[in-house]
Design an enzyme around this catalytic site. Sequence first.
Site, PDB file in Angstrom:
ATOM      1  N   GLN A 132       0.836  -1.194   0.000  1.00 56.36           N
ATOM      2  CA  GLN A 132       0.000   0.000   0.000  1.00 56.36           C
ATOM      3  C   GLN A 132       0.877   1.253   0.000  1.00 56.36           C
ATOM      4  OE1 GLN A 132      -2.170   0.683   3.682  1.00 56.36           O
ATOM      5  NE2 GLN A 132      -3.961   1.318   2.551  1.00 56.36           N
ATOM      6  N   GLY A 133       0.632   2.166  -0.912  1.00 51.24           N
ATOM      7  CA  GLY A 133       1.392   3.411  -1.003  1.00 51.24           C
ATOM      8  C   GLY A 133       0.539   4.609  -0.623  1.00 51.24           C
ATOM      9  N   SER A 135       0.996   6.476   3.024  1.00 54.11           N
ATOM     10  CA  SER A 135       1.756   7.387   3.888  1.00 54.11           C
ATOM     11  C   SER A 135       2.985   7.920   3.176  1.00 54.11           C
ATOM     12  CB  SER A 135       2.183   6.671   5.172  1.00 54.11           C
ATOM     13  OG  SER A 135       1.062   6.301   5.936  1.00 54.11           O
ATOM     14  N   GLU A 251      -9.760  -1.701   5.223  1.00 58.90           N
ATOM     15  CA  GLU A 251      -8.613  -1.847   6.119  1.00 58.90           C
ATOM     16  C   GLU A 251      -9.034  -1.803   7.581  1.00 58.90           C
ATOM     17  OE1 GLU A 251      -5.460   0.885   5.329  1.00 58.90           O
ATOM     18  OE2 GLU A 251      -4.274   0.269   7.074  1.00 58.90           O
ATOM     19  N   GLU A 386      -5.418   8.022  17.700  1.00 58.65           N
ATOM     20  CA  GLU A 386      -6.052   9.335  17.850  1.00 58.65           C
ATOM     21  C   GLU A 386      -7.042   9.581  16.708  1.00 58.65           C
ATOM     22  OE1 GLU A 386      -2.853   8.717  18.119  1.00 58.65           O
ATOM     23  OE2 GLU A 386      -2.532   9.104  20.258  1.00 58.65           O
TER      24      GLU A 386
END
Length: 402
Positions: A132-133, A135, A251, A386
């Site tokens: 997965q690209g 971040s 996800e 968070e």
Amino acid sequence: MTAPSQQELDEYRADARAWFSEHTPKDPGFMLPLTFMEVGTQQQFDFLREWQNKVWAAGYLGGNWPEQYGGRGLPEVFRDIATKEMSRAGGPIMLNAIGLNWAGPLILDMGTDEERARYIKNILSAEDIWCQGFSEPEHGSDLGNAQTKAVRDGDEWVINGSKIWTTQGNFAKYMILLARTNPDAPTKYKGLSFFLSPMDAPGIETVPIRKLTGEYGFTQTFFNDARIPADCLMGEEGEGWKVAMRTLEYERGARGGQPGGYVMTYPDITQVVELARTANYNGKPAIEDTLIRDELVSLLMEARSLRLSSARTGMAPLNQERPLSIPLSSKLVSSEFMKRMAELATRLQGTRSAYYVGDEDAHAHGIWQRGYLNSFSATIGGGTSEIQHNIIGEHVLGLPKS
């Protein structure tokens, strides 16, 4: 397909139980990853790839996915039975986590028939590993501010930029990639597009990242004038944010359709109870300490609650008031639970907690120390704890954004 009879379910369960009892590997002679984020060596990768392929070939992975794409076309109850029997036998994790649980369901859901035919079977068989690209080094969890650029040039897209925390990036054949195709769009979200990018294109380089544990599992991925075919674009140009948000629903477990198996294994809380019986704490067994007992009881109750909540998701009448509460909170609750359980197990060891994997005097070969350090990754990936609190506040409780 009509609803299966109880006899059909019982026969399937018996077959699955017999298969996993016979074929589940016991001790490979090296430490296996507890989660898909810890696959750091070629030896671990090869072992888990063969295991996933074997489970799929036997029909116990992807049973609920369409037959024309490598599944069995069965109702999801069969998938759940197979997964339960896999867990009962203590089977290793499924390797291709992002392919199975993110990219695969997304392609079945939003992809074209051509994309389904091209990708789905090899996701199940572990022939094609996905990463997965999302971040980026400068933007962390601020996905909407992604700056990796994709520029159309004839029949290709030219990609420049960098992605980080790419799980299994060095093993992957494909990446689900979010890149900016229009820096002048009216909003930052409108300028993003979604790609099913090959990882072997010239100009793509992965650099493994060594973690606190001393192991690997993540990479930083660099795109330097990398050219990928134009048909790698999924959906419409400039509509990538919508596709990315749907991906995150898979996800985070807020949307179903996954093919079964599991990509993380959780130590049993009763193992911590047993550790407390033998650990010395202030001159006596730790389990005799009032505060330790209080922590253990809280964790036992929480573990029980997690199991019951999982069962509750399949009972619609119990979820009418806030139907998204369990799906949207499961990642937050389970990842934080695992971190606190591993922390207590490590603390109970006193000075021996300083020993680690590979140290002769380490308790249980240092698995709790390793598990504690690794537990932080699950509280960050897919949105930090968070962010998960914010999501629950907005989408479950209906609180305002500001």
